[in-house]
Design a protein around this motif. Structure first.
Motif, PDB file in Angstrom:
ATOM      1  N   VAL A   5       0.847  -1.183   0.000  1.00  0.00           N
ATOM      2  CA  VAL A   5       0.000   0.000   0.000  1.00  0.00           C
ATOM      3  C   VAL A   5       0.889   1.243   0.000  1.00  0.00           C
ATOM      4  O   VAL A   5       1.636   1.480   0.955  1.00  0.00           O
ATOM      5  CB  VAL A   5      -0.935   0.033   1.220  1.00  0.00           C
ATOM      6  N   GLU A   6       0.781   2.007  -1.075  1.00  0.00           N
ATOM      7  CA  GLU A   6       1.563   3.232  -1.209  1.00  0.00           C
ATOM      8  C   GLU A   6       0.809   4.415  -0.629  1.00  0.00           C
ATOM      9  O   GLU A   6      -0.428   4.444  -0.633  1.00  0.00           O
ATOM     10  CB  GLU A   6       1.864   3.535  -2.681  1.00  0.00           C
ATOM     11  N   SER A   7       1.560   5.402  -0.182  1.00  0.00           N
ATOM     12  CA  SER A   7       0.971   6.660   0.275  1.00  0.00           C
ATOM     13  C   SER A   7       1.999   7.769   0.087  1.00  0.00           C
ATOM     14  O   SER A   7       3.182   7.501  -0.152  1.00  0.00           O
ATOM     15  CB  SER A   7       0.554   6.565   1.747  1.00  0.00           C
ATOM     16  N   GLY A   8       1.515   9.008   0.171  1.00  0.00           N
ATOM     17  CA  GLY A   8       2.421  10.147   0.123  1.00  0.00           C
ATOM     18  C   GLY A   8       2.504  10.865  -1.194  1.00  0.00           C
ATOM     19  O   GLY A   8       3.204  11.866  -1.314  1.00  0.00           O
ATOM     20  N   ASN A 104       6.565 -11.851  -7.355  1.00  0.00           N
ATOM     21  CA  ASN A 104       6.612 -10.448  -7.768  1.00  0.00           C
ATOM     22  C   ASN A 104       5.267  -9.810  -7.439  1.00  0.00           C
ATOM     23  O   ASN A 104       4.234 -10.220  -7.985  1.00  0.00           O
ATOM     24  CB  ASN A 104       6.877 -10.373  -9.273  1.00  0.00           C
ATOM     25  N   TYR A 105       5.267  -8.818  -6.543  1.00  0.00           N
ATOM     26  CA  TYR A 105       4.022  -8.204  -6.096  1.00  0.00           C
ATOM     27  C   TYR A 105       4.041  -6.707  -6.351  1.00  0.00           C
ATOM     28  O   TYR A 105       5.094  -6.072  -6.318  1.00  0.00           O
ATOM     29  CB  TYR A 105       3.822  -8.462  -4.594  1.00  0.00           C
ATOM     30  N   TRP A 106       2.826  -6.168  -6.572  1.00  0.00           N
ATOM     31  CA  TRP A 106       2.689  -4.749  -6.887  1.00  0.00           C
ATOM     32  C   TRP A 106       1.645  -4.087  -6.006  1.00  0.00           C
ATOM     33  O   TRP A 106       0.630  -4.683  -5.660  1.00  0.00           O
ATOM     34  CB  TRP A 106       2.242  -4.576  -8.338  1.00  0.00           C
ATOM     35  N   GLY A 107       1.896  -2.819  -5.694  1.00  0.00           N
ATOM     36  CA  GLY A 107       0.872  -1.997  -5.097  1.00  0.00           C
ATOM     37  C   GLY A 107       0.012  -1.387  -6.183  1.00  0.00           C
ATOM     38  O   GLY A 107       0.249  -1.582  -7.380  1.00  0.00           O
ATOM     39  N   ARG A 108      -0.970  -0.612  -5.768  1.00  0.00           N
ATOM     40  CA  ARG A 108      -1.896  -0.011  -6.727  1.00  0.00           C
ATOM     41  C   ARG A 108      -1.402   1.317  -7.270  1.00  0.00           C
ATOM     42  O   ARG A 108      -1.959   1.839  -8.234  1.00  0.00           O
ATOM     43  CB  ARG A 108      -3.269   0.173  -6.086  1.00  0.00           C
ATOM     44  N   GLY A 109      -0.405   1.884  -6.625  1.00  0.00           N
ATOM     45  CA  GLY A 109       0.191   3.103  -7.134  1.00  0.00           C
ATOM     46  C   GLY A 109      -0.304   4.359  -6.433  1.00  0.00           C
ATOM     47  O   GLY A 109      -1.397   4.384  -5.851  1.00  0.00           O
ATOM     48  N   THR A 110       0.523   5.398  -6.517  1.00  0.00           N
ATOM     49  CA  THR A 110       0.163   6.699  -5.981  1.00  0.00           C
ATOM     50  C   THR A 110       0.608   7.761  -6.987  1.00  0.00           C
ATOM     51  O   THR A 110       1.695   7.669  -7.558  1.00  0.00           O
ATOM     52  CB  THR A 110       0.796   6.929  -4.592  1.00  0.00           C
ATOM     53  N   GLN A 111      -0.245   8.732  -7.221  1.00  0.00           N
ATOM     54  CA  GLN A 111       0.015   9.739  -8.249  1.00  0.00           C
ATOM     55  C   GLN A 111       0.949  10.829  -7.722  1.00  0.00           C
ATOM     56  O   GLN A 111       0.765  11.358  -6.626  1.00  0.00           O
ATOM     57  CB  GLN A 111      -1.298  10.373  -8.704  1.00  0.00           C
TER      58      GLN A 111
END
Length: 116
Positions: A5-8, A104-111
């Motif tokens: 989970v990305e943030s910031g 290999n795992y990915w988060g959903r991204g942050t703009q």
């Protein structure tokens, strides 16, 4: 269940700074190489920075070397990307990635948007 989970993310002016954070769960965090990728508008997703599991060795794309810093805190299961001296071409969606052997795992991204 694996989660990243990305943030910031957010908006910044050229020359500004941002701090991106990524929280990982559901896997042995310290073992994994962690990375930040970005997808700029109209472009393929590209690796921005990575940091090794156990070794902690870092690598950066030429476009961000000297401006971005990747770091990790295995105890907190966090990986960070400090973005400084931002440029408009740094605009894009930033994704957190965890990789170990064939996993290999990915988060959903942050703009991230950089504009005057």
């Amino acid at each position: 269940q694996v989660q990243l989970v990305e943030s910031g993310g957010g908006s910044a002016r050229p020359g500004g700074s941002l701090l991106l954070s990524c929280s990982g769960s559901g896997f042995t965090f310290s073992r994994y190489e962690m990375g930040w990728y970005r997808r700029a508008p109209g472009k393929e997703r590209e690796l921005v920075a990575s940091i090794g599991g156990l070794s902690g060795s870092t690598d950066y794309s030429d476009s961000v070397r000297g401006r971005f810093t990747i770091s990790r805190d295995d105890a907190s299961r966090m990986v960070y990307l400090t973005l400084t001296s931002l440029k408009p071409e740094d605009t894009g969606v930033y994704y957190c990635n965890a990789r170990w052997t064939s996993l290999n795992y990915w988060g959903r991204g942050t703009q991230v948007t950089v504009s005057p």
